[in-house]
Write a protein that holds these residues in place. Structure first.
Motif, PDB file in Angstrom:
ATOM      1  N   GLN A 178       3.196   3.290   1.713  1.00 33.75           N
ATOM      2  CA  GLN A 178       3.055   3.760   3.444  1.00 33.75           C
ATOM      3  C   GLN A 178       4.341   4.885   3.219  1.00 33.75           C
ATOM      4  N   GLU A 179       5.747   3.999   3.167  1.00 35.77           N
ATOM      5  CA  GLU A 179       6.755   4.958   3.860  1.00 35.77           C
ATOM      6  C   GLU A 179       7.447   5.673   3.095  1.00 35.77           C
ATOM      7  N   PHE A 180       6.620   5.464   1.615  1.00 40.54           N
ATOM      8  CA  PHE A 180       6.337   6.711   0.477  1.00 40.54           C
ATOM      9  C   PHE A 180       5.742   7.916   1.109  1.00 40.54           C
ATOM     10  N   ASP A 181       4.298   7.139   1.415  1.00 40.27           N
ATOM     11  CA  ASP A 181       2.745   8.535   1.682  1.00 40.27           C
ATOM     12  C   ASP A 181       3.719   8.760   2.598  1.00 40.27           C
ATOM     13  N   LEU A 207       6.576  10.168   3.223  1.00 38.33           N
ATOM     14  CA  LEU A 207       7.380  11.242   3.373  1.00 38.33           C
ATOM     15  C   LEU A 207       6.565  12.109   2.963  1.00 38.33           C
ATOM     16  N   SER A 208       5.602  12.112   1.746  1.00 39.95           N
ATOM     17  CA  SER A 208       5.510  12.771   1.031  1.00 39.95           C
ATOM     18  C   SER A 208       4.664  14.264   1.672  1.00 39.95           C
ATOM     19  N   HIS A 209       3.910  13.142   2.948  1.00 45.96           N
ATOM     20  CA  HIS A 209       3.440  14.302   3.945  1.00 45.96           C
ATOM     21  C   HIS A 209       4.328  14.752   4.972  1.00 45.96           C
ATOM     22  N   ARG A 226      12.182  11.789  16.137  1.00 46.50           N
ATOM     23  CA  ARG A 226      12.765  10.050  15.110  1.00 46.50           C
ATOM     24  C   ARG A 226      12.338  10.466  14.092  1.00 46.50           C
ATOM     25  N   GLN A 227      11.641  11.646  13.820  1.00 47.44           N
ATOM     26  CA  GLN A 227      11.019  12.171  11.981  1.00 47.44           C
ATOM     27  C   GLN A 227      12.037  12.973  11.518  1.00 47.44           C
ATOM     28  N   SER A 228      12.517  12.071  10.654  1.00 48.55           N
ATOM     29  CA  SER A 228      13.198  13.280   9.432  1.00 48.55           C
ATOM     30  C   SER A 228      13.050  13.257   7.772  1.00 48.55           C
ATOM     31  N   PHE A 229      13.143  14.598   7.545  1.00 49.87           N
ATOM     32  CA  PHE A 229      12.921  14.190   5.771  1.00 49.87           C
ATOM     33  C   PHE A 229      13.632  13.719   5.284  1.00 49.87           C
ATOM     34  N   ASP A 230      13.806  12.593   4.260  1.00 51.28           N
ATOM     35  CA  ASP A 230      15.047  12.719   3.938  1.00 51.28           C
ATOM     36  C   ASP A 230      14.805  11.914   1.951  1.00 51.28           C
ATOM     37  N   PRO A 231      15.909  13.224   1.173  1.00 53.61           N
ATOM     38  CA  PRO A 231      14.919  13.392  -0.719  1.00 53.61           C
ATOM     39  C   PRO A 231      15.445  12.233  -0.913  1.00 53.61           C
ATOM     40  N   GLU A 232      16.217  11.969  -0.728  1.00 53.88           N
ATOM     41  CA  GLU A 232      17.418  10.462  -1.198  1.00 53.88           C
ATOM     42  C   GLU A 232      16.616   9.388  -1.287  1.00 53.88           C
TER      43      GLU A 232
END
Length: 551
Positions: A211-214, A216-218, A288-294
């Motif tokens: 769910q977390e990966f999904d 971040l992907s969107h 609270r949302q932020s995009f973390d590529p690592e």
């Protein structure tokens, strides 16, 4: 004891009610009159199989009720208490309704019950012996079962069966351990490698990282849609929050003028509160949302490991944890698996336990066999077999079983100077019927049931032999209640209650049962001995038969 039977539309019975007395009761009547009617009805109330032939012609259903009285501390009283069916009346009402369609229903003391329950209570109340019971004498296990039943060896015989089964189970367990020993170490090594491979992975919750990966992907689309939604709800010039507040202000002054408007106003106030909460939560979520590529790369790596292992073990990724636990349990079981030597000791111990119990049972059977055979001999000699002799023969079994160490035969001879042989080989049909009758009466002396039913067990005897049978049943009737269908006047003459079954040529035909007073009993006994034409001689003979009961 059985006190009352009521039959409605049951076979030839239209509406028949009969009271049954304590002691020795006989049913007689001409052939075809329906003597078995009462016993068939009783069997139906005891849960036996029925069919549509029991439903009277042109009737929709047959209805039978049997009423029993019982003592407070009897087995049937305990059964009723256990099943919450006891009442203050001290009676048991068993009812069976048989429909013309083939279905049937049952009740115990007014509560719907299963046929299994009827059979359970029935076995405590009634014991049935039929004219076909002599065939049981020819079955190899019968002498052993009869000896055990008469001598009350049920408990030691049951212990032998249980110890034999335990011994056999240990043998199978030992053999399984031997078979498993060769593959045990290899399987343990395989399981340990598999568990090591999954050990780190199962600490991660697959569904959570998926769910977390999904998310971040969107991430970009989620932020756009959430921003738009927050703007419409609370931040634009004409947002939903402002519009609904305006509506509430307009309706507030009118809310008290109509119940329906009041409900609408309250709904809008609640909706405004929900929208405000939703807007606040949405704003908090966006902040609270932020995009973390690592983090996204880390999640992607974990998911790849999950999918690789899932393909390897041919299961779904979210099933890996369950598979890990299954392997853990199997490994623990393999480590705890006793070696064959320990199990071999258990086999030997259980074998010794079985032998001890089986030897004890064999001993008490042999001790009981001699006096029992002597008692059987004495009883059978009275039935026109003056040279009868019985003995039990014990032969060691080649292979022991849960039934004991010996094969038990009942040997018989009816002729002086001729050695006893297996009963099935030397006894004639007439001799078998008399032997079966005596063995049934002896068994009945030991039964816990308070009602004994004998269905034409005196077939094949007559004269003085029948008189002795009547005395045997009359003596037994002093301790328990007996119902007996008989064609023998000598037997019927010894009864306490005489019931006559008569067929009436109504349309359709019907049967009735009449309790005979003394004069009518004499007439019926005369009919049974002399046929259709009753003479003074047959009447005198019938009176003499009755007088024998009181001597």
């Amino acid at each position: 004891m059985l006190t009352h039977l009521n039959l409605m539309n049951f076979a030839l019975a239209d509406n028949l009610a009969i009271d049954i007395e304590q002691g020795f009761n006989v049913l007689t009547g001409e052939t075809g009159a329906g003597k078995s009617l009462l016993l068939d009805a009783l069997s139906a109330c005891l849960g036996e199989r029925t069919d549509t032939n029991y439903v009277r012609y042109n009737a929709e259903k047959a209805d039978v009720t049997a009423v029993f009285s019982y003592q407070a501390n009897s087995p049937e009283a305990e059964w009723l208490k256990t099943h919450e069916l006891d009442d203050e009346s001290g009676e048991i009402h068993l009812r069976r309704v048989i429909f013309a369609t083939g279905r049937s229903k049952a009740w115990i003391n007014g509560r719907p019950s299963s046929l299994a329950e009827l059979k359970e209570i029935g076995r405590l109340l009634v014991q049935l012996y039929s004219q076909h019971s002599q065939q049981q004498l020819l079955e190899p296990p019968y002498p052993k079962h009869w000896l055990d039943r008469y001598s009350n060896f049920h408990q030691p015989a049951q212990e032998v069966r249980e110890s034999f089964n335990a011994w056999q189970k240990n043998i199978r367990t030992h053999q399984a351990a031997i078979d498993a020993q060769a593959n045990r170490l290899q399987r343990i090594a395989t399981l340990e490698l598999q568990l090591e491979e999954l050990e780190d992975v199962i600490r991660i919750d697959y569904k959570e990282i998926e769910q977390e990966f999904d998310r971040l992907s969107h991430h970009e689309h989620i932020m756009q849609d959430c921003g738009y939604s927050l703007n419409v709800l609370d931040e634009s010039e004409q947002n939903i929050s402002q519009e609904i507040s305006s509506i509430i202000r307009r309706l507030e002054s009118h809310a008290g003028r109509s119940e329906q408007l009041t409900e609408i106003y309250n709904s809008l106030v609640n909706a405004q509160s929900e929208i405000e909460d939703a807007a606040a939560n949405l704003r908090q979520f966006i902040d609270r949302q932020s995009f973390d590529p690592e983090r996204m790369d880390e999640l992607n790596t974990q998911l790849e490991i999950f999918h690789r292992l899932a393909r390897k073990y041919r299961i779904q990724p979210d099933e890996l944890k369950q598979q890990f636990e299954t392997w853990q349990a199997e490994l623990a079981q393999l480590h705890q698996l006793q070696d064959p030597e320990t199990l071999a000791e258990q086999v030997e111990l259980s074998h010794q336990t079985f032998l001890e119990k089986a030897q004890y049972l064999d001993q008490i059977r042999r001790e009981a066999a001699l006096p029992l055979a002597k008692h059987l001999t004495e009883q059978v000699k009275q039935l026109a077999l003056p040279e009868a002799h019985f003995e039990f023969k014990f032969e060691p079994l080649e292979q022991v079983s849960g039934e004991g160490l010996s094969f038990i035969q009942l040997l018989f001879t009816a002729n002086k100077g001729i050695p006893a042989q297996p009963l099935a080989r030397v006894a004639s049909g007439g001799e078998l019927s008399r032997i079966a009758l005596v063995m049934q009466v002896m068994n009945a002396e030991k039964t816990e049931a308070e009602v004994l039913v004998f269905d034409e067990i005196d077939v094949g005897i007559s004269g003085g032999t029948a008189e002795i049978v009547g005395r045997l049943l009359a003596g037994l009737g002093q301790h328990v209640q007996i119902l007996c269908i008989t064609h023998q006047a000598q037997v019927a003459a010894q009864s306490d209650q005489h019931l006559l079954v008569k067929k009436q040529q109504t349309d359709p035909a019907s049967s009735t049962i009449i309790e005979l007073e003394e004069d009518a009993r004499i007439q019926e006994l005369a009919r049974m001995t002399g046929g259709v034409e009753i003479s003074e001689t047959t009447l005198q003979h019938a009176k003499q038969l009755r007088q024998l009961k009181f001597q």
